[in-house]
Design an enzyme around this catalytic site. Structure first.
Site, PDB file in Angstrom:
ATOM      1  N   GLY A 639       0.826  -1.201   0.000  1.00  0.00           N
ATOM      2  CA  GLY A 639       0.000   0.000   0.000  1.00  0.00           C
ATOM      3  C   GLY A 639       0.857   1.246   0.000  1.00  0.00           C
ATOM      4  O   GLY A 639       2.049   1.199   0.314  1.00  0.00           O
ATOM      5  N   GLY A 641       0.467   5.904   0.160  1.00  0.00           N
ATOM      6  CA  GLY A 641      -0.369   7.096   0.290  1.00  0.00           C
ATOM      7  C   GLY A 641       0.507   8.306   0.473  1.00  0.00           C
ATOM      8  O   GLY A 641       1.729   8.261   0.233  1.00  0.00           O
ATOM      9  N   TYR A 643       1.562   9.592   3.113  1.00  0.00           N
ATOM     10  CA  TYR A 643       2.532   9.416   4.184  1.00  0.00           C
ATOM     11  C   TYR A 643       3.763   8.653   3.726  1.00  0.00           C
ATOM     12  O   TYR A 643       4.837   8.770   4.298  1.00  0.00           O
ATOM     13  CB  TYR A 643       1.881   8.628   5.338  1.00  0.00           C
ATOM     14  N   GLY A 644       3.649   7.828   2.691  1.00  0.00           N
ATOM     15  CA  GLY A 644       4.738   6.956   2.273  1.00  0.00           C
ATOM     16  C   GLY A 644       4.199   5.616   1.823  1.00  0.00           C
ATOM     17  O   GLY A 644       3.118   5.536   1.234  1.00  0.00           O
ATOM     18  N   LYS A 645       4.925   4.541   2.131  1.00  0.00           N
ATOM     19  CA  LYS A 645       4.525   3.213   1.684  1.00  0.00           C
ATOM     20  C   LYS A 645       4.424   2.255   2.861  1.00  0.00           C
ATOM     21  O   LYS A 645       5.026   2.461   3.908  1.00  0.00           O
ATOM     22  CB  LYS A 645       5.533   2.664   0.660  1.00  0.00           C
ATOM     23  N   VAL A 646       3.647   1.172   2.656  1.00  0.00           N
ATOM     24  CA  VAL A 646       3.503   0.114   3.655  1.00  0.00           C
ATOM     25  C   VAL A 646       4.040  -1.172   3.048  1.00  0.00           C
ATOM     26  O   VAL A 646       3.682  -1.537   1.919  1.00  0.00           O
ATOM     27  CB  VAL A 646       2.043  -0.067   4.084  1.00  0.00           C
ATOM     28  N   LYS A 660       5.002   0.540   8.122  1.00  0.00           N
ATOM     29  CA  LYS A 660       4.625   1.823   7.535  1.00  0.00           C
ATOM     30  C   LYS A 660       5.844   2.740   7.557  1.00  0.00           C
ATOM     31  O   LYS A 660       6.294   3.168   8.621  1.00  0.00           O
ATOM     32  CB  LYS A 660       3.478   2.431   8.331  1.00  0.00           C
ATOM     33  N   ASP A 756      -9.006  10.853  12.605  1.00  0.00           N
ATOM     34  CA  ASP A 756      -8.969  10.544  11.168  1.00  0.00           C
ATOM     35  C   ASP A 756      -9.715   9.241  10.900  1.00  0.00           C
ATOM     36  O   ASP A 756      -9.228   8.357  10.202  1.00  0.00           O
ATOM     37  CB  ASP A 756      -7.520  10.445  10.682  1.00  0.00           C
TER      38      ASP A 756
END
Length: 954
Positions: A639, A641, A643-646, A660, A756
């Site tokens: 995944g 977004g 914020y970065g990657k998972v 994360k 959130d």
């Protein structure tokens, strides 16, 4: 011996060693052609950086042609190692290369640290490119002393602080790109005692996109003496008016101030910019009249949507712009009839006039382009002249015309063109070896890949292969003109997400892979951009680390072999001295970082110093997580977004985890990160994702969670997950998530407000149990005595509590509002904001009609309607709408939400038992069929603001 004497002795020894280093390098210069000071600096870099080219051996970088090093006479004049996987955190040695003219270290995300003020020693530097690295901290003010600088690009790092006013001293500067950082404060202009950006009269490019700049735009910033072509300030926090002086810069081609908080009228002299190609002013608070752009005959692209202009008819100048390809004026209070002349513009590709009050009969004439897209959603158009005979992509959803007998026409549904831009495959059936890719010229090789991000673009027709061919040809011409061995390029996956993005694959010629020099040359060419491309504006290139660079990636600590016996001992001494020098530099940098790092005195092994108060979470080293994710390979990425990657990985041999990894642009401060892991480590509930551990090392911030296998609730509802939730399972998901939030609000001390809550932050495990995730924005309610926390508004558009947005006072009821939106998603499978309408408003409208059941059928998820009896739906809607009430005081608490969902599930269970007990097969008489949805058999009252309704028994 006292400690003071020991320190004095060490300092004296270091001076002697430095003296010996200088003497040794001068002796070595007798046998080589490289200037001794440059050689010493490069050897020091070699001792502290990883993944440097394997041919950095010997004592003569210039004579031996070290990769990435170019020389003039005996001086190193360029250091260009873009995209070669460098890792390091010491940069002061670069400042000793005082002959440098070109410095390009872009796309080396492993370069982390603060840019030293000693960079001001590089008085000959003309080009500085550090795109896509991991630099942080302030941009040193000393950068303003580099009088020869022509090109600066520090894009896509984490630089913070204000824009150095000293940049105004760079009288030769043409290109200034500080985008995609964390810069804040106001835009500096000159005063009697300080320089400013208004002095950059030779500058052609101002790129400050995606920062946190605030305050008003000084009218002094622009003048008629400037030569600017691109002014790009989108996605900041700028306020006040658009300066009148902008209209004086008649060389401008692109202006971007979209996604700020600018207000007031748009200056009328903007129409003086007759050379302007693209104008982006959307998503501000502009008021007054829509500006008259008559005479701007070069204008291709106009976007002024989502502003507060005075209500007006459609401006006549729309149809006078003969070069126009794209007109976006959604939500600008336009009204009245749309002139047919607009659709006759010869280059027109896209018209977006949605969310206005346009009325009358739509007439598009017969002179429009067949590739035209027209979006007129949510207006007051009563009829369409060419109802059955037109050839364009037209959307009239939410207009009166779609409530008539023609409501089933294709223009009454939203149709989207695919953006998959794929050239034809001329290779037939061919296959390549492992990890190789087939090029457009039918050769199997390892391409260099990445993403082109265009700040501006003059078209929106992604299906037009003309643009693809122009871009491909321009890139190939640039590569071949520079002597780079490129066979072909492939462009794919065009997407507009603030910027136009293309995935780029560059294939090697004559070999199956590129060497380091070619990779670096391509990176430099793409980010230096010494060429222009028709229809495309300026861009930047972010690569994916190349798979196939030759040589070891381990740091080199072996002795340097000179090639002559007499120099061997000297070179061994150089390594020792360079190591000592690098060690001292590292200690200096460490001391500087400790001043602001709450982890600095914490030894994870010993638990000393300011240790975070953790309950069960484990500290992982960077190497631990790098190893368990196969060096953070794309195959392990599950995944991504903002914020970065998972990444998926396995720790402790058997435990599967989700890691994360924050990207540089989204990293928190050290104190905030410490607070977050302390908060997460003490949350233990079966419906909240557990924190396994974290990593805070080498400038990285990573959180290690338990792995949840079935992805997000949003993926499931959208069909992306590949499995379907029936009504009963959706109720169970709602109950699980509500229990997780109730735990945070009512059973943790102090209470935690998630801030959130959304369907992408609710994860489903193997058994479809729901767990609340992602606490990056969470807040402790604490012992304020007020029941709320006053804080900067953060959250996700569509889920955000309007009362919190207006008052900045955060309470548990803000989570309740967001959860109510999730409940509506569970019922409808619709996104919170779709086609410009919020899901709450959509449900309100369905409830406000006298034919409630019929209207509800139109908004219920069609996959639920296919066979489910939706027992309890009425109570579910009641609950959801009570959660999204306008006043927080009128919303239930999460504990009350849990109990109501439990009641609905009990109702479902009772209905199931009743069906089993009274199976229709045991009766002789005919049983009336019950309606599809159980809400038709329930009576209840709900009110949301001024929208009361009651669904009656049938």
């Amino acid at each position: 011996m006292s400690m003071e004497n020991m320190i004095s002795l060490l300092e004296m020894s270091s001076r002697v060693l430095v003296f010996l280093l200088l003497v040794s390098t001068r002796i070595l210069a007798i046998f080589a052609v490289t200037y001794s000071g440059d050689l010493a600096a490069l050897i020091a870099l070699k001792a502290t950086w990883k993944n440097l080219p394997p041919n950095w051996v010997g004592g003569d970088p210039c004579g031996s042609k070290w990769d990435g090093i170019n020389c003039t006479d005996t001086r190193v004049t360029s250091l260009m190692l873009a995209g070669t996987g460098l890792e390091g955190s010491e940069f002061s040695d670069i400042s000793s290369l005082t002959g440098l003219q070109f410095l390009d270290l872009s796309n080396n995300i492993g370069l982390k640290g603060v840019l030293p003020s000693s960079i001001g020693n590089l008085k000959n530097l003309t080009v500085l490119i550090l795109i896509g690295c991991s630099f942080f901290g302030p941009i040193p003010d000393s950068i303003g002393s580099l009088q020869q600088l022509v090109y600066i690009s520090l894009n896509s790092n984490s630089f913070s602080g204000s824009i150095p006013p000293s940049i105004g001293n760079l009288s030769q500067l043409s290109w200034l790109d500080l985008s995609m950082n964390k810069l804040n404060g106001t835009i500096p202009v000159s005063t009697e005692t300080a320089p400013g950006l208004d002095l950059l009269l030779r500058a052609r490019h101002f790129h400050f996109s995606n920062n946190q700049l605030s305050g008003s735009i000084p009218d002094q910033l622009f003048s008629s003496n400037m030569n600017l072509v691109h002014v790009i300030f989108d996605n900041n926090k700028l306020t006040g008016n658009l300066p009148f002086s902008l209209g004086y810069v008649q060389t401008l081609l692109v202006v971007r101030f979209d996604w700020n908080s600018l207000d007031g009228p748009i200056p009328p002299n903007l129409s003086n910019l007759t050379s302007l190609n693209e104008l982006y002013l959307s998503n501000n608070n502009f008021n007054g009249n829509i500006p008259n752009l008559t005479g701007m005959h070069s204008l291709y692209y106009v976007d002024m949507s989502n502003n507060s202009f005075k209500a007006s008819g459609v401006p006549k100048w729309f149809s006078s712009l003969q070069s126009l390809t794209t007109l976006i004026m959604g939500n600008t209070r336009l009204q009245g009839q749309i002139p047919v002349d607009i659709f006759r513009l010869p280059q027109l590709e896209t018209v977006v006039l949605s969310n206005n009050n346009l009325s009358g009969i739509l007439d598009i004439g017969n002179s429009y382009s067949s590739n035209l897209t027209v979006d007129l959603q949510n207006n007051s158009i009563t009829d369409f002249q060419q109802k059955s005979d037109y050839n364009l992509q037209l959307t009239l959803v939410q207009n009166p015309v779609c409530n008539t007998n023609g409501a089933n026409a294709k223009f009454c549904s939203v149709q989207r063109r695919s953006n998959d831009l794929l050239p034809s495959n001329r290779c037939g059936v061919m296959s390549c070896g492992s990890h190789e890719i087939l090029s457009p010229n039918c050769q199997c090789s390892h391409p260099y890949t990445g993403t082109l991000h265009f700040y501006s673009f003059s078209f929106t027709d992604m299906q037009n292969l003309t643009y693809y061919r122009i871009l491909s040809r321009s890139l190939m011409t640039a590569f071949r003109s520079s002597g780079i061995p490129v066979d072909s390029v492939n462009l794919s996956s065009p997407m507009i997400d603030i910027y136009l993005q293309f995935q780029l694959q560059i294939f090697p010629s004559g070999e199956d892979s590129f060497n380091r020099t070619s990779i670096s040359d391509m990176g430099f060419l793409l980010n230096r951009q010494p060429f222009e491309i028709q229809y495309f504006g300026p861009f930047f290139f972010i690569d994916e680390q190349y798979c196939c660079l030759p040589g070891s990636k381990k740091p080199s600590h072996v002795g340097i072999i000179v090639g002559v016996a007499v120099g061997g001992s000297i070179l061994v001494l150089l390594i020792v001295l360079a190591g000592i020098y690098a060690l001292r530099q590292r200690k200096k940098a460490r001391r500087a970082m400790e001043m602001s790092n709450p982890f600095a005195s914490w030894n994870p092994e010993k638990g000393s110093g300011s240790v975070p108060q953790l309950q069960g979470a484990k500290w992982f080293s960077f190497e631990d997580l790098k190893k368990c994710t196969n060096n953070f390979s794309e195959s392990n990425c599950i995944g991504s977004g903002g914020y970065g990657k998972v990444y998926k990985g396995t720790v402790a041999s058997t435990q599967v985890v989700a890691i994360k990894r924050a990207q540089q642009g989204s990293m928190q401060g050290a104190t905030e990160f410490k607070t977050e892991i302390e908060l997460l480590s003490r949350i233990h509930h079966k419906n909240v994702v557990s924190l396994v551990g974290f990593c805070y090392e080498l400038g990285e911030q990573m959180l290690v969670y338990e792995y949840i296998s079935n992805g997000t609730l949003r993926d499931c509802l959208s069909g992306k997950s590949g499995f379907w939730l029936d009504w009963n399972k959706r109720l169970k998901v709602a109950l699980d998530a509500a229990r997780g939030l109730s735990y945070l609000h009512e059973l943790t001390d102090p209470p935690i407000i998630h801030r959130d809550v959304k369907s992408t932050n609710i994860l489903l495990d193997n058994n479809l149990n729901a767990k609340v995730a992602d606490f990056g924005l969470s807040k402790l309610l604490g012992d304020t005595g007020k029941g709320y926390v006053t804080t900067q508004v953060k959250g996700t558009l569509g889920y955000m509590d309007p009362e919190y947005y207006m008052t900045q006072q955060l309470t548990e009821k803000s989570d309740v509002y967001s959860f109510g939106v999730v409940l509506l998603e569970l019922m409808t499978a619709k996104a919170p904001i779709q086609h410009g309408k919020h899901i709450v408003r959509l449900v309100q409208e369905a409830m406000g009609n006298t034919k409630e059941a019929q209207n509800f059928d139109q908004i219920i998820d069609p996959t639920l309607e296919s066979g489910s009896k939706l027992v309890g739906l009425g109570k579910f809607v009641h609950l959801a709408m009570s959660c999204v009430r306008e006043s927080a005081a009128d919303r239930p608490k999460m504990g009350e939400v849990v109990r109501e969902i439990e009641n609905i599930i009990e109702l479902v269970a009772l209905d199931r038992k009743t069906e089993k007990r009274f199976d229709s097969s045991s009766f002789d008489e005919t049983i009336d069929e019950s309606p599809l949805h159980s809400y038709a058999a329930e009576g209840f009252d709900v009110s949301y603001g001024s929208f009361p309704f009651r669904l009656q028994h049938q």
